[in-house]
Scaffold this motif. Sequence first.
Motif, mmCIF file in Angstrom:
data_model
loop_
_atom_site.group_PDB
_atom_site.id
_atom_site.type_symbol
_atom_site.label_atom_id
_atom_site.label_comp_id
_atom_site.label_asym_id
_atom_site.label_seq_id
_atom_site.Cartn_x
_atom_site.Cartn_y
_atom_site.Cartn_z
ATOM 1 N N UNK A 1 0.842 -1.196 0.000
ATOM 2 C CA UNK A 1 0.000 0.000 0.000
ATOM 3 C C UNK A 1 0.870 1.236 0.000
ATOM 4 N N UNK A 2 0.285 2.313 -0.507
ATOM 5 C CA UNK A 2 0.919 3.630 -0.486
ATOM 6 C C UNK A 2 -0.009 4.519 0.317
ATOM 7 N N UNK A 3 0.338 4.750 1.567
ATOM 8 C CA UNK A 3 -0.542 5.518 2.447
ATOM 9 C C UNK A 3 -0.721 6.953 1.964
ATOM 10 N N UNK A 4 0.311 7.526 1.391
ATOM 11 C CA UNK A 4 0.235 8.922 0.945
ATOM 12 C C UNK A 4 -0.744 9.071 -0.220
ATOM 13 N N UNK A 5 -0.851 8.036 -1.036
ATOM 14 C CA UNK A 5 -1.728 8.091 -2.206
ATOM 15 C C UNK A 5 -3.053 7.356 -1.992
ATOM 16 N N UNK A 6 -3.233 6.773 -0.824
ATOM 17 C CA UNK A 6 -4.442 5.981 -0.552
ATOM 18 C C UNK A 6 -4.641 4.897 -1.603
ATOM 19 N N UNK A 7 -3.570 4.179 -1.878
ATOM 20 C CA UNK A 7 -3.638 3.119 -2.869
ATOM 21 C C UNK A 7 -3.175 1.794 -2.274
ATOM 22 N N UNK A 8 -3.750 0.726 -2.801
ATOM 23 C CA UNK A 8 -3.342 -0.625 -2.415
ATOM 24 C C UNK A 8 -3.108 -1.417 -3.686
ATOM 25 N N UNK A 9 -2.116 -2.292 -3.627
ATOM 26 C CA UNK A 9 -1.724 -3.069 -4.789
ATOM 27 C C UNK A 9 -1.734 -4.553 -4.435
ATOM 28 N N UNK A 10 -1.921 -5.374 -5.455
ATOM 29 C CA UNK A 10 -1.818 -6.820 -5.263
ATOM 30 C C UNK A 10 -1.018 -7.382 -6.433
ATOM 31 N N UNK A 11 0.194 -7.777 -6.147
ATOM 32 C CA UNK A 11 1.018 -8.434 -7.151
ATOM 33 C C UNK A 11 0.711 -9.921 -7.121
ATOM 34 N N UNK A 12 0.260 -10.439 -8.247
ATOM 35 C CA UNK A 12 -0.157 -11.835 -8.321
ATOM 36 C C UNK A 12 0.760 -12.574 -9.285
ATOM 37 N N UNK A 13 1.540 -13.481 -8.759
ATOM 38 C CA UNK A 13 2.463 -14.278 -9.558
ATOM 39 C C UNK A 13 2.034 -15.736 -9.588
ATOM 40 N N UNK A 14 2.589 -16.478 -10.510
ATOM 41 C CA UNK A 14 2.301 -17.916 -10.633
ATOM 42 C C UNK A 14 0.801 -18.186 -10.602
ATOM 43 N N UNK A 15 0.087 -17.444 -11.405
ATOM 44 C CA UNK A 15 -1.369 -17.541 -11.387
ATOM 45 C C UNK A 15 -1.852 -18.907 -11.835
ATOM 46 N N UNK A 16 -2.941 -19.328 -11.216
ATOM 47 C CA UNK A 16 -3.551 -20.617 -11.506
ATOM 48 C C UNK A 16 -4.982 -20.405 -11.985
ATOM 49 N N UNK A 17 -5.527 -21.404 -12.625
ATOM 50 C CA UNK A 17 -6.902 -21.276 -13.118
ATOM 51 C C UNK A 17 -7.875 -21.012 -11.970
ATOM 52 N N UNK A 18 -7.574 -21.563 -10.809
ATOM 53 C CA UNK A 18 -8.469 -21.358 -9.660
ATOM 54 C C UNK A 18 -8.406 -19.946 -9.086
#
Length: 113
Positions: free
Chosen positions: A70-87
């Motif tokens: 998250x970036x508190x100054x920008x009020x943003x949250x991120x989700x890095x998703x690696x090795x993605x699966x069909x589920x």
Amino acid sequence: VQLQAFGGGLVQPGGYLRLSCAASGNVGRINAMGWYRQAPGKERDLVSMITVSGTTHYADSVKGRFTISRDNAKNMVYLQMNSLKSEDTAVYYCNIITTRGYWGQGTQVTVSS
């Protein structure tokens, strides 16, 4: 308060995506930010959450593959998703908790070959 999530899309198994969510409006103090997902015919489940102090929580199914930040100054949250699966295919929703909870509109993530 409005939340706008983006970054979803179609990716092959083993690929990666990065979701972003921006909170705008009279947000005030954000105590926690996170991501949920809902697959067709299933309930909306917590994927990951991060507190204002940086404490993180992950669902067992994504541990070691997903990273929340998250970036508190920008009020943003991120989700890095690696090795993605069909589920991992689902609509992903961002969520923030201030004095109450707020939801974004959702972004579709499809993992398919």
